[in-house]
Scaffold this motif. Sequence first.
Motif, mmCIF file in Angstrom:
data_model
loop_
_atom_site.group_PDB
_atom_site.id
_atom_site.type_symbol
_atom_site.label_atom_id
_atom_site.label_comp_id
_atom_site.label_asym_id
_atom_site.label_seq_id
_atom_site.Cartn_x
_atom_site.Cartn_y
_atom_site.Cartn_z
ATOM 1 N N PRO A 15 32.905 41.657 53.847
ATOM 2 C CA PRO A 15 33.295 43.070 53.848
ATOM 3 C C PRO A 15 32.849 43.814 52.583
ATOM 4 C CG PRO A 15 35.133 41.716 54.550
ATOM 5 C CD PRO A 15 34.054 40.782 54.067
ATOM 6 N N LEU A 16 32.843 43.129 51.457
ATOM 7 C CA LEU A 16 32.361 43.764 50.220
ATOM 8 C C LEU A 16 30.869 44.086 50.316
ATOM 9 C CD1 LEU A 16 34.171 41.760 47.419
ATOM 10 C CD2 LEU A 16 34.295 44.223 47.786
ATOM 11 N N ALA A 17 30.081 43.126 50.771
ATOM 12 C CA ALA A 17 28.632 43.344 50.880
ATOM 13 C C ALA A 17 28.327 44.463 51.871
ATOM 14 C CB ALA A 17 27.933 42.050 51.299
ATOM 15 N N ILE A 18 29.015 44.453 52.998
ATOM 16 C CA ILE A 18 28.795 45.497 54.008
ATOM 17 C C ILE A 18 29.294 46.845 53.487
ATOM 18 C CG2 ILE A 18 29.497 46.297 56.300
ATOM 19 C CD1 ILE A 18 29.456 43.342 57.189
ATOM 20 N N GLY A 19 30.465 46.852 52.870
ATOM 21 C CA GLY A 19 31.028 48.097 52.346
ATOM 22 C C GLY A 19 30.154 48.742 51.293
ATOM 23 N N GLY A 31 21.394 45.306 48.893
ATOM 24 C CA GLY A 31 22.597 45.182 49.713
ATOM 25 C C GLY A 31 22.324 44.465 51.022
ATOM 26 N N LEU A 32 21.221 44.824 51.678
ATOM 27 C CA LEU A 32 20.857 44.145 52.925
ATOM 28 C C LEU A 32 20.599 42.660 52.684
ATOM 29 C CD1 LEU A 32 18.495 46.735 54.668
ATOM 30 C CD2 LEU A 32 20.879 46.178 55.244
ATOM 31 N N LEU A 33 19.879 42.350 51.621
ATOM 32 C CA LEU A 33 19.611 40.944 51.299
ATOM 33 C C LEU A 33 20.892 40.189 50.960
ATOM 34 C CD1 LEU A 33 16.341 41.343 49.209
ATOM 35 C CD2 LEU A 33 16.561 40.439 51.529
ATOM 36 N N ILE A 75 32.185 48.329 40.421
ATOM 37 C CA ILE A 75 33.400 47.512 40.483
ATOM 38 C C ILE A 75 33.379 46.610 41.721
ATOM 39 C CG2 ILE A 75 35.915 47.621 40.813
ATOM 40 C CD1 ILE A 75 35.787 50.206 39.017
ATOM 41 N N CYS A 76 33.027 47.170 42.879
ATOM 42 C CA CYS A 76 32.947 46.356 44.105
ATOM 43 C C CYS A 76 31.921 45.237 43.967
ATOM 44 C CB CYS A 76 32.608 47.241 45.300
ATOM 45 S SG CYS A 76 33.944 48.334 45.800
#
Length: 170
Positions: free
Chosen positions: A14-18, A58-60, A158-159
């Motif tokens: 969820p962090l990577a997708i967010g 982010g996609l990677l 931060i995320c």
Amino acid sequence: MALTMKTRPRLILPLAIGVTLAIVATILTVWAFERAGYTPCELCLLERQPFYAGFAVGLLTIVSVLTRRWGLASIGFAVLALLFAAGTVIGVYHAGVEWKFWPGPSGCSGAVQAAAGVSDFMKQLESVKVVRCDAAALVVAGLSLAGWNAVISLGLLICSLVGLSRSRSA
């Protein structure tokens, strides 16, 4: 509870997708503002660079998490953190230029150089089209777009750091 291979993706994915969706939303928003007639200045264009690079990273990172390559996921989150640390600094710098806390780049801020005569003035009008970096084109809820860029970049930083921490713990 220790993080296992089974629980780890639920925490990190969820962090990577967010982060990636926030990047996409920000890029689409600035493009919409541009389409609405808000021409970006030199610093505005510079502020976009971490988002453009961050989209690919982010996609990677998402793919790395989905394929359980935790080392690559950690690297992805680390690169995202670096990108958005830079984005935060650029956004704060640009907002400071707009608030006249410090001078901006000479090419897009400061005093306009006076023309020696009418013919020189006409030449300047024909050849120079500068969007000022030291004047906020739009203020929303008390912050210029540069200020909002700093806030969004800080949130993404931060995320990304939380994602880095979670992807590294075992």
